[in-house]
Design an enzyme around this catalytic site. Structure first.
Site, mmCIF file in Angstrom:
data_model
loop_
_atom_site.group_PDB
_atom_site.id
_atom_site.type_symbol
_atom_site.label_atom_id
_atom_site.label_comp_id
_atom_site.label_asym_id
_atom_site.label_seq_id
_atom_site.Cartn_x
_atom_site.Cartn_y
_atom_site.Cartn_z
ATOM 1 N N ARG A 1 -3.417 -0.666 5.316
ATOM 2 C CA ARG A 1 -3.991 -1.682 4.439
ATOM 3 C C ARG A 1 -3.093 -2.891 4.225
ATOM 4 O O ARG A 1 -3.544 -4.036 4.370
ATOM 5 C CB ARG A 1 -4.389 -1.066 3.097
ATOM 6 C CG ARG A 1 -5.485 -0.022 3.237
ATOM 7 C CD ARG A 1 -5.740 0.718 1.952
ATOM 8 N NE ARG A 1 -4.576 1.517 1.569
ATOM 9 C CZ ARG A 1 -4.398 2.087 0.395
ATOM 10 N NH1 ARG A 1 -5.309 1.944 -0.551
ATOM 11 N NH2 ARG A 1 -3.327 2.811 0.133
ATOM 12 N N CYS B 1 0.867 -1.181 0.000
ATOM 13 C CA CYS B 1 0.000 0.000 0.000
ATOM 14 C C CYS B 1 0.903 1.230 0.000
ATOM 15 O O CYS B 1 2.082 1.139 -0.300
ATOM 16 C CB CYS B 1 -0.995 -0.019 1.164
ATOM 17 S SG CYS B 1 -0.285 0.183 2.813
ATOM 18 N N ASP C 1 -8.232 4.008 1.412
ATOM 19 C CA ASP C 1 -7.234 4.212 2.456
ATOM 20 C C ASP C 1 -7.862 4.841 3.690
ATOM 21 O O ASP C 1 -8.222 6.024 3.666
ATOM 22 C CB ASP C 1 -6.109 5.099 1.927
ATOM 23 C CG ASP C 1 -4.893 5.102 2.830
ATOM 24 O OD1 ASP C 1 -4.992 4.665 3.999
ATOM 25 O OD2 ASP C 1 -3.827 5.541 2.367
#
Length: 151
Positions: free
Chosen positions: A19, A13, A124
């Protein structure tokens, strides 16, 4: 299991604090025999633990990611992993930009493996604060990835 299925998977990520560590934690629970890691395309958080919101969201579902530390993705990861799985199109593009021309390591988005979600990118939570919906998508993506790997 699919012959020659990837056994070393890297999740990527942006900052490697939400994440991708959550994806690593989910997959460690679902497939503890795989060699897993996570990284970020940016270097802002190198050496730091995951975001407290990610740690809390993961813990509520039985995923302990508190021991992980952020690191930056680099071209050597194409040598060290059989598959690289990104959380969104931006990080997919960043990873592919530095992929060595001779590399045959597949690079996908996590939700390419969960088309039933109707979503292409894991949003996100760093910007939204919505850890639970992101974790829902990550779980679906990890289950789909395992399905696609024949596991």
């Amino acid at each position: 299991m699919v012959q020659d299925a990837p056994s070393r998977i890297l999740f990527v990520c942006l900052g490697n604090i939400i994440r991708s560590p959550l994806a690593e934690g989910v997959m460690r629970t679902l497939a503890p025999d795989l060699h897993l890691d996570s990284a970020g395309t940016g270097g802002w958080h190198v050496g730091k633990p995951p975001h407290p919101g990610a740690i809390a969201a993961g813990a509520l579902r039985g995923y302990d990611i508190s021991m992980l530390a952020a690191r930056r993705f680099d071209s050597e990861d194409f040598r060290d992993f059989d598959m690289i799985v990104t959380m969104d199109a931006e990080n997919l593009a960043s990873v592919k930009r530095i992929q060595p021309q001779e590399s045959v390591v597949p690079v996908t988005r996590l939700l390419d493996h969960a088309p039933e979600t109707g979503v292409e990118d894991v949003p996100d939570p760093y910007y939204t604060g919505d850890f639970e919906p992101a974790l829902d998508l990550i779980e679906a993506g990890c289950r789909g990835l395992l399905r696609d790997l024949g596991r």
